[in-house]
Design an enzyme around this catalytic site. Structure first.
Site, PDB file in Angstrom:
ATOM      1  N   GLU A 147      10.508   7.485 -17.152  1.00 28.20           N
ATOM      2  CA  GLU A 147       9.633   7.570 -17.367  1.00 28.20           C
ATOM      3  C   GLU A 147       8.982   7.489 -18.410  1.00 28.20           C
ATOM      4  O   GLU A 147       7.449   6.516 -18.911  1.00 28.20           O
ATOM      5  CB  GLU A 147       8.867   9.261 -16.617  1.00 28.20           C
ATOM      6  CG  GLU A 147       9.132  10.087 -15.509  1.00 28.20           C
ATOM      7  CD  GLU A 147       9.560  11.510 -15.257  1.00 28.20           C
ATOM      8  OE1 GLU A 147       8.571  11.972 -15.484  1.00 28.20           O
ATOM      9  OE2 GLU A 147      10.506  11.921 -14.977  1.00 28.20           O
ATOM     10  N   HIS A 164       0.631  -1.436   0.205  1.00 23.09           N
ATOM     11  CA  HIS A 164      -0.041   0.277  -0.425  1.00 23.09           C
ATOM     12  C   HIS A 164       0.730   1.265  -0.232  1.00 23.09           C
ATOM     13  O   HIS A 164       0.763   2.350   0.558  1.00 23.09           O
ATOM     14  CB  HIS A 164      -0.750  -0.351   1.245  1.00 23.09           C
ATOM     15  CG  HIS A 164      -1.335  -1.157   1.439  1.00 23.09           C
ATOM     16  ND1 HIS A 164      -3.103  -2.168   0.651  1.00 23.09           N
ATOM     17  CD2 HIS A 164      -1.296  -2.679   2.416  1.00 23.09           C
ATOM     18  CE1 HIS A 164      -3.353  -2.892   1.269  1.00 23.09           C
ATOM     19  NE2 HIS A 164      -2.337  -3.203   2.122  1.00 23.09           N
ATOM     20  N   SER A 179      15.713  20.647 -16.651  1.00 19.76           N
ATOM     21  CA  SER A 179      14.529  20.957 -16.973  1.00 19.76           C
ATOM     22  C   SER A 179      14.797  22.645 -17.466  1.00 19.76           C
ATOM     23  O   SER A 179      15.337  23.045 -17.475  1.00 19.76           O
ATOM     24  CB  SER A 179      13.663  21.217 -15.243  1.00 19.76           C
ATOM     25  OG  SER A 179      13.183  22.648 -16.058  1.00 19.76           O
ATOM     26  N   LYS A 188      17.017  20.713 -11.166  1.00 17.19           N
ATOM     27  CA  LYS A 188      15.691  20.022 -11.624  1.00 17.19           C
ATOM     28  C   LYS A 188      16.867  18.127 -12.609  1.00 17.19           C
ATOM     29  O   LYS A 188      17.253  18.985 -13.554  1.00 17.19           O
ATOM     30  CB  LYS A 188      15.150  19.839 -12.707  1.00 17.19           C
ATOM     31  CG  LYS A 188      13.511  20.481 -11.806  1.00 17.19           C
ATOM     32  CD  LYS A 188      12.898  19.615 -10.831  1.00 17.19           C
ATOM     33  CE  LYS A 188      12.435  18.765 -11.135  1.00 17.19           C
ATOM     34  NZ  LYS A 188      10.447  19.111 -11.972  1.00 17.19           N
TER      35      LYS A 188
END
Ligand code: ARG
Length: 466
Positions: free
Chosen positions: A296, A156, A283, A289
């Site tokens: 991804e 969970h 970024s 970043k």
């Protein structure tokens, strides 16, 4: 020159927009190796049964060989008006050698394309399987490099129990092993020769299907030829593509789950790993970043692989027997599946080779004694308490510690005994992390000895890295 299949019956070629709509050369030209290989085997058999002379076979072989070399060198002129790879190669062969006009004897593009796809799929499955083995080796390598790194295991997405990082990675090694089994299974069923099925009903000519099958390696473990047993099934069956697309989709799903784990771990909330700059991107706006784009994209690309499987199933649903032009739509879906999954597997392996754990952050997260609450219950079980009761007692201890704002290992023996007298003076030793990891030694558990054993077994099984 008119397209081969229209000669005779047709007075005119297809309308320009029809040709553009129906061509497949733009994507099926990648089958050229398989197409030439299949044609050479077919011609060899035609010579064996006396349909071609030795001279004609020689001309066909020579012509196809030259065409293959030109395609490889990028100098072959593909012609869109010839529709597909089969007609492009055959038309060019026939232009060069007269015997080319005999190549299509006892053959249809329907069994030809089924053959090409089976040949192609066998190679792709072999390539993907090698790459999957390498990804397994990358996971075992990362686990071996970080044998002493503990992390919390989660259910969970809540911290559950401590596990060695290697144990978590080996879970994926197991998944990929099942994927490899499914791919091998799909390969077995693809490895049957459809040639000789003709357009739908075989041929009246005395061809030897088994001979072609043997020449193309469509054989069983004992070297016996495997040919399709029903000509209608032979030209309309695409199950082997669906099986591959399904097995590959599951690979993509497994990679997507791993990608998600890595994305979580690399974020500052977890901070468990560092991915090398080469496998991350920045970024355009926020200078600080460093994003896990490769992971991804692996996660994102799994969507199209699942979509390809659905497209194939939908394509086949309700198709009347036997060949229908709809089936041309199968190719881009399986090509895309193979290209996408193989690239994802390769990139994931390379990224794991360039990913390091941050042992302190991992240890800190795994050191929460609450993660050993189950061990406390087991401790009480060892002292004769039924597990349900032990679970309840430890729950009460956890509640007490929470109320007092203390860690479990900050409680005194008296505190434990205030909840239940079954706790002895060795209770705090239960909360020692290293001792706890040494206790988990049944098969499949994340115990120190067991995980090392599993790592060693996988290293042995996978052998040295390519
Ligand atoms: N390009 C076609 C395909 O991919 C080859 C088979 C064509 N057969 C036919 N009867 N038009 O399916």
């Amino acid at each position: 020159m008119k397209p081969v299949s229209r000669s005779g019956r047709f007075a005119a070629g297809p309308a320009a927009d029809v040709a553009a709509f129906s061509e497949s050369i733009s994507f099926d030209k990648r089958l050229w190796r398989q197409d030439i290989r299949g044609s050479i085997a077919h011609a060899t058999m035609l010579r064996d049964v006396g349909i071609l002379t030795a001279r004609e076979l020689q001309d066909i072989r020579g012509g196809l060989g030259a065409i293959g070399r030109e395609i490889e060198a990028g100098t072959f002129a593909w012609r869109a008006e010839l529709e597909d790879v089969h007609m492009n190669i055959e038309a060019e062969l026939t232009r060069r050698v007269a015997a080319g006009a005999k190549l299509h004897t006892a053959r249809s593009r329907n069994d030809q394309v089924a053959l090409d796809m089976r040949l192609w799929l066998r190679d792709e499955i072999d390539g993907l399987s090698t790459e999957l083995r390498d990804l397994q080796a990358a996971m075992v390598g990362m686990g071996s490099r970080h044998q002493d790194v503990l992390i919390p295991g989660y259910t969970h997405l809540q911290r559950a129990q401590p596990v060695w990082l290697a144990h978590h990675l080996l879970a994926y090694v197991e998944m990929l092993d099942r994927d490899l089994g499914r791919l091998a299974d799909a390969r077995r069923r693809a490895n049957v020769c459809p040639l000789g099925s003709g357009a739908i009903a075989g041929t009246t000519l005395p061809i030897q299907r088994e001979r072609v099958a043997e020449l193309l390696g469509f054989v069983d473990a004992k070297g016996r030829a495997r040919v399709t047993q029903n000509s209608m099934d032979g030209v309309s069956d695409r199950d082997f593509m669906v099986e591959f697309a399904a097995a590959a989709a599951l690979v993509a799903i497994h990679l997507s789950r791993l990608a998600e784990d890595l994305i979580l771990w690399v974020g500052s909330e977890f901070g468990f790993i560092r991915i090398a700059d080469a496998y991350t991107t920045g970024s355009s706006l926020m200078p600080q970043k460093k994003n896990p784009d490769v992971a991804e994209l692996v996660r994102g690309k799994s969507g199209r692989v699942v979509g390809n499987l659905m497209s194939l199933l939908t394509l086949l649903k309700g198709l009347p027997m036997t060949y229908n032009r709809d089936l041309q739509e199968d190719k881009e879906r399986v090509f895309d599946t193979s290209d996408t999954v193989r690239a994802s597997v390769r990139l994931m392996a390379a990224m794991l080779d360039h990913t390091e754990a941050r042992p302190e952050a991992c240890r800190a997260a795994a050191s929460d004694p609450l993660l050993l609450a189950t061990d406390l219950a087991d401790y009480l079980v060892n002292r004769g308490m039924p597990f349900r009761q032990a679970h309840h007692v430890v729950g009460a201890v956890v509640g007490m510690a929470e109320k007092w704002g203390k860690r479990l290992d900050e409680l005194a023996l008296a505190d434990f005994r205030s909840v239940d007298a079954a706790f002895g003076d060795d209770v705090l030793k239960v909360l020692d992390l290293d001792a706890a990891m040494a206790r988990r030694n049944i098969t499949g558990a994340p115990g120190t000895r067991e995980v090392r054993k599993q790592l060693a077994a996988w290293r042995r099984k996978l052998g040295p890295r390519r």
